[in-house]
Design an enzyme around this catalytic site. Structure first.
Site, PDB file in Angstrom:
ATOM      1  N   SER A   1      35.373  27.653   3.777  1.00  0.00           N
ATOM      2  CA  SER A   1      34.571  28.397   2.822  1.00  0.00           C
ATOM      3  C   SER A   1      33.125  28.569   3.300  1.00  0.00           C
ATOM      4  O   SER A   1      32.889  29.148   4.357  1.00  0.00           O
ATOM      5  CB  SER A   1      34.666  27.704   1.459  1.00  0.00           C
ATOM      6  OG  SER A   1      34.378  28.581   0.423  1.00  0.00           O
TER       7      SER A   1
ATOM      8  N   LYS B   1      39.226  29.579   4.752  1.00  0.00           N
ATOM      9  CA  LYS B   1      39.101  29.821   3.303  1.00  0.00           C
ATOM     10  C   LYS B   1      38.128  30.967   3.118  1.00  0.00           C
ATOM     11  O   LYS B   1      36.923  30.806   3.217  1.00  0.00           O
ATOM     12  CB  LYS B   1      38.583  28.565   2.593  1.00  0.00           C
ATOM     13  CG  LYS B   1      38.248  28.747   1.117  1.00  0.00           C
ATOM     14  CD  LYS B   1      39.459  28.542   0.249  1.00  0.00           C
ATOM     15  CE  LYS B   1      39.103  28.334  -1.204  1.00  0.00           C
ATOM     16  NZ  LYS B   1      38.817  29.531  -1.948  1.00  0.00           N
TER      17      LYS B   1
ATOM     18  N   GLN C   1      36.273  31.419  -5.640  1.00  0.00           N
ATOM     19  CA  GLN C   1      37.058  31.320  -6.868  1.00  0.00           C
ATOM     20  C   GLN C   1      36.270  30.652  -7.980  1.00  0.00           C
ATOM     21  O   GLN C   1      35.474  29.757  -7.728  1.00  0.00           O
ATOM     22  CB  GLN C   1      38.339  30.516  -6.612  1.00  0.00           C
ATOM     23  CG  GLN C   1      39.261  31.184  -5.617  1.00  0.00           C
ATOM     24  CD  GLN C   1      40.478  30.335  -5.287  1.00  0.00           C
ATOM     25  OE1 GLN C   1      40.380  29.134  -5.107  1.00  0.00           O
ATOM     26  NE2 GLN C   1      41.626  30.994  -5.206  1.00  0.00           N
TER      27      GLN C   1
END
Length: 187
Positions: A20, A45, A49
């Protein structure tokens, strides 16, 4: 980007747990300032979210955005590939021991981890077979004696904690990724 261009002697370590935002940061440093990525392929990633509670033990994850690298690449399920590939040693991937005590006759994954730790620390001549056999008991006793622990041959909490500390110290001292990163920036 001026601040990024002024970075000197920098490398970024990545591995399969880099995900991420850390991946996007690594990609930004790499793509904008040609900073080398060292280690293993990152997780991949590429989504942002929001998580909403839906009652006890239930949640809803809603994807609201994509992470893109500065050149517009979406890394989802792809990750980043390091410029300098360096694998962690096998000892860095030993599963944590959940038991509070291991003794002769015990079997299973915790015993396997114990045997792998003893092997990595070069204590005794243990066969990694997931069975707390005589060789494992002898190696534990040798380790206990060398570390001024009660030498019973049973891996109690103090023994397991000391094993984990010694292995961690060895991995920190002999970190191949860190060495490769230092070598990369020394050029």
């Amino acid at each position: 980007m001026t601040a990024l261009k002024s970075l000197k002697k920098t490398a970024v370590l990545i591995d399969g747990n880099s995900a991420s935002a850390s991946e996007i940061t690594a990609a930004a440093l790499h793509q904008n300032s040609n900073i080398p990525l060292v280690g293993e392929k990152s997780f991949g990633k590429g989504t942002v979210q929001n998580v909403g509670e839906m009652g006890s033990n239930k949640e809803l994850k809603l994807t609201i955005a994509k992470w893109l690298t500065p050149n517009g690449t979406w890394i989802n399920h792809k990750g980043l590939t390091p410029d300098i590939k360096v694998d962690y040693p096998a000892a860095a991937k030993i599963t944590l021991i959940n038991a509070t005590q291991l003794k002769p006759g015990d079997k299973g994954s915790d015993v396997k981890s114990l045997q792998q730790m003893l092997t990595a620390l070069k204590v005794g001549s243990v066969t990694v077979n997931s069975q707390y056999d005589d060789a494992t008991q002898a190696a534990v006793k040798t380790f206990q004696q060398a570390n001024k622990l009660d030498a019973t041959g049973t891996a109690d909490q103090d023994t397991l904690a000391t094993l984990a500390q010694k292995l961690s110290a060895q991995l920190t001292k002999d970190d191949p990724m860190m060495k490769a990163a230092v070598d990369a920036v020394a050029k």
